[in-house]
Structure formats: structure tokens, C-alpha cells
Scaffold this active site. Structure first.
Site, short mmCIF file in Angstrom:
data_model
loop_
_atom_site.label_atom_id
_atom_site.label_comp_id
_atom_site.label_asym_id
_atom_site.label_seq_id
_atom_site.Cartn_x
_atom_site.Cartn_y
_atom_site.Cartn_z
N GLU A 1 67.05 23.96 62.09
CA GLU A 1 66.05 24.79 62.75
C GLU A 1 64.77 24.00 63.01
O GLU A 1 64.13 24.16 64.03
CB GLU A 1 65.75 26.02 61.89
CG GLU A 1 64.80 27.01 62.55
CD GLU A 1 64.55 28.25 61.71
OE1 GLU A 1 63.88 29.16 62.23
OE2 GLU A 1 65.04 28.32 60.57
N GLU B 1 51.96 24.22 56.76
CA GLU B 1 51.33 23.78 55.51
C GLU B 1 52.39 23.37 54.49
O GLU B 1 52.22 22.38 53.76
CB GLU B 1 50.45 24.90 54.95
CG GLU B 1 49.19 25.19 55.76
CD GLU B 1 49.44 26.06 56.98
OE1 GLU B 1 48.50 26.33 57.73
OE2 GLU B 1 50.61 26.49 57.17
#
Length: 402
Positions: A245, A389
Site C-alpha cells: 500500500e 509521522e
């Protein structure tokens, strides 16, 4: 990646162009060109997948033995670029997501049953990963799956599930054991969305579209035969699939096409705004760098080599550049982008409270009307598939030893 193609690849590009010219109807081109994000109109997506399947091009990255094309990295790049230039719709989710997982971890019966139905569009898949308390920290998921004879009884909820309202199958992570580390005791299972006990509730996105959903499971029986891999070792399958992905799709071809289109569409405005034109040029340079990186990474994937933390790097660069391109388009569109005009676009789902058939009025040009919709949709890019992050944390730990 350079577009100085070999004679063989140039001939392949011409074959792709001929196929697109003859196969894409005006409605299909409109659906692909006026998409507001990665979510394509459902009916257009299925129609396009049927055409690709008939041609034998339904799964460009799959090996030939499973019905794929057996294309090289260059050929896949050429096809992706030409598809975008022609305005063709996107492929269904299963092709690039659960398909590779079943090929890698599924048994022969699962491959024989599910893979052909992905190719022909009979099965349309959605992803059951995130939960209200388990997003970027996916291993914190709590949806229970209790063995009962030949079944798992599944109870819990999944959220932000794209196209769960139209999908007929879900690939899902469930917890079969809560006694060990949180990455342990997770199982990867395939769920028929027609099973009793499943309820789908739409979530209205910032763009107004109802593409995302929350899915509730109330003692849903799922055959243990639908477990991919080993019960309790679903985290291994999930990591493999997340790698695909994050790194299995090239961002650069789409970014190049969108930047080229923006230059054409906003040519007059850019001539009067050299600072914006310079920022677009800077973004183009970064996209070219990403393009070279993707060429190496996709070549590794095509050779069945693990790409490791490269997937995190690719995901960070690709999604942040996607957001920047939509920001540049919004700025170039100017005041005419302020009106909320979803009827001008072809959204990936119904727009709540808006009469989509009333699309005979546009303030400005179509690209200006669509700019804010694409901007709003791309805000999720740095969150899905593991927030950026988190990806920076992975890189810091694995590459820098921090």
C-alpha cells in the site's frame, strides 16, 4: 524514469494508446478526468475493469500464472502514465491490495476462488483495518474473532472503510488472542459483506462525499477457511500488504500528469504570477526525483525483493507531493475555487444534500470548480496507510538508529 523508451517499449506504448483510444467511452473519460481523489465512481470503475479483463490487462503487477500481465517495471509505468493522460478510471482496491496478499500467503483453494473474481470485477473489496481506537497504531485493534467449530464469530467495528457501501467482500484484521504482545494474536480474514450481522453506516467527508464508512459486526460468522495465512499470525500478512500500500503504487506518473494539466489550464494566470509558476517548477523537480526513486523501488518489487523502509520513504514523499499539487491548483484557481460545486465533478460516492444532476452551472472552468474538492480529499493522504509521522519514526529507528 526517463521516457526515452526502447523500440519494444515504444511499441507497447503505442499499443496502450490504441487500446485507450478505442475502448474509453466519453462517460468513462469523464469519470476518470473529473475524479476528486483516488476514489473512482463505482459503476465506471466496474465498467473499466471489465474492459481491461477482456483485454487481459486487469492486473498489470500480477504474475502471469495468476492472470496478470507479466509486464516489466517500464511497461507498468508506461501504462499508468498513458491511463492517466487518457482520463481512464482507477482499478478496484483488491487488485493492488488483497490480491498480492492472497498470492503470497493464501492456499491454493483461496487463490483459485478469489483471484479470478478480482480480475473480472465480480468481487469488489474494501479494507477492514482501522478502528475508532486503532488507526496509525493498527496493532491496537480489538475487533474480536472467537473460534466456534468451523467458523470465527466476529464482533466489533471498523472505521474509515472506503467503499464498504458498495463492496461485497472485505479483507479484515481481527483479534483471535489478546494474551500476548499486541502484534500477536491478530488474524487476517476474508469476510463476505452479505453475512448476517454486518451494518454499514456512511461517513460524510469534508468534500461532502459519502465514500468512507463505519462497519459494525454483531456476531458475524466467518468460515475459518477464509483465514489467509495462519490464525494468530495476521500481522505478518498485514505488514506485507502495508508495504504494497505504501510502496507498491507509483505516485509520480499521476503527479506529472496533474502538474502538466495545471500549467495548461492556468497558463494565463501563471504568466501574471511568476512566484506561483516558480513554486510549480520546484514541485516538478521534486516529482522528478520521486520518479527516479520509484523506478528503483518498483523494479525491486517486480523482482520479488523486499523494499523495507523504502516503502515508508515513498509514502511520505508521494502523499506530501500530492497535497502540494492540490494546494498549487487551489491557489491557481483563485477566487473562483471558493464555491462548493461537487456537481461539476464525478465523485467516488454520493454527495449528501447535493443534487448531482444539476451540473449545468459552473463558476469558472471545471478545473477551478474541482480544485477545492481535490484539496479536501487529499488531506487524508498523509494519514492513511500509517500516518507520515509514524513513517518518519520507522525511518529514524531503522535507518538512523534513533
Amino acid at each position: 524514469m526517463s521516457l526515452a523508451l526502447s523500440p519494444q517499449d515504444a511499441a507497447f506504448r503505442n499499443e496502450v494508446r490504441d487500446f485507450l483510444d478505442t475502448s474509453l467511452t466519453p462517460d468513462l473519460r469523464r469519470a476518470g478526468t473529473l475524479m476528486t481523489s483516488v476514489y473512482c465512481d463505482h459503476e465506471a470503475q466496474l465498467e473499466w475493469q471489465a474492459l481491461l479483463h477482456a483485454k487481459g490487462w486487469a492486473a498489470p503487477s500480477w504474475p502471469v500464472e495468476h492472470g496478470g500481465c507479466g509486464w516489466s517495471a517500464v511497461q507498468r509505468y508506461v501504462f499508468a502514465r498513458e491511463r492517466l493522460l487518457a482520463g481512464a478510471p482507477t482499478a478496484p482496491l483488491g487488485i493492488n491490495m488483497v490480491g498480492p496478499a492472497i498470492m503470497a500467503f493464501g492456499n491454493d483453494a483461496q487463490k483459485a476462488h478469489f483471484l479470478p473474481r478480482m480480475l473480472n470485477g465480480e468481487h469488489l473489496w474494501c479494507q477492514g483495518y482501522s478502528e475508532p481506537q486503532a488507526g496509525s497504531d493498527l496493532a491496537a485493534l480489538t475487533m474480536r474473532a472467537v473460534p466456534d467449530g468451523d467458523d470465527l464469530i466476529c464482533t466489533g467495528t471498523k472505521i474509515w472503510t472506503t467503499h464498504a457501501n458498495v463492496a461485497n467482500w472485505m479483507f479484515c484484521l481481527v483479534r483471535t488472542d489478546a494474551t500476548g504482545r499486541k502484534q500477536q494474536g491478530i488474524t487476517f480474514v476474508l469476510i463476505d459483506m452479505a453475512s448476517p450481522g454486518i451494518t454499514v453506516h456512511p461517513i460524510v467527508m469534508a468534500s461532502g462525499e459519502a465514500v468512507q464508512n463505519q462497519v459494525f459486526f454483531d456476531q458475524v460468522r466467518v468460515p475459518i477457511a477464509n483465514v489467509v495465512g495462519v490464525i494468530g499470525d495476521g500481522w505478518t500478512v498485514a505488514k506485507y500488504l502495508l508495504e504494497y500500500e505504501r510502496g507498491g503504487t507509483a505516485y509520480a506518473p499521476e503527479l506529472k500528469v496533474k502538474l502538466d494539466a495545471l500549467r495548461r489550464q492556468a497558463a494565463d494566470g501563471l504568466a501574471a504570477n511568476p512566484l506561483l509558476a516558480a513554486r510549480i517548477a520546484e514541485t516538478q523537480i521534486e516529482v522528478e526525483v520521486l520518479d527516479a526513486l520509484e523506478a528503483e523501488i518498483l523494479s525491486a518489487l517486480s523482482a520479488d525483493r523486499a523494499i523495507g523502509t523504502d516503502a515508508s520513504m515513498m509514502k511520505i514523499l508521494g502523499t506530501e507531493l500530492q497535497q502540494r499539487v492540490t494546494e498549487l491548483a487551489l491557489e491557481a484557481a483563485g477566487p473562483l475555487a471558493r464555491a462548493w460545486q461537487p456537481g461539476v465533478a464525478v465523485p467516488g460516492g454520493p454527495v449528501i444534500g447535493h443534487p448531482l444532476d444539476l451540473d449545468d452551472y459552473t463558476s469558472g472552468e471545471a478545473w477551478q470548480a474541482i480544485a477545492p474538492l481535490r484539496y479536501l480529499n487529499e488531506r487524508a493522504g498523509t494519514i492513511y496507510a500509517g500516518a507520515n509521522e509514524i513513517q518518519r519514526g520507522i525511518l529514524a529507528k531503522a535507518e538512523l538508529g534513533l
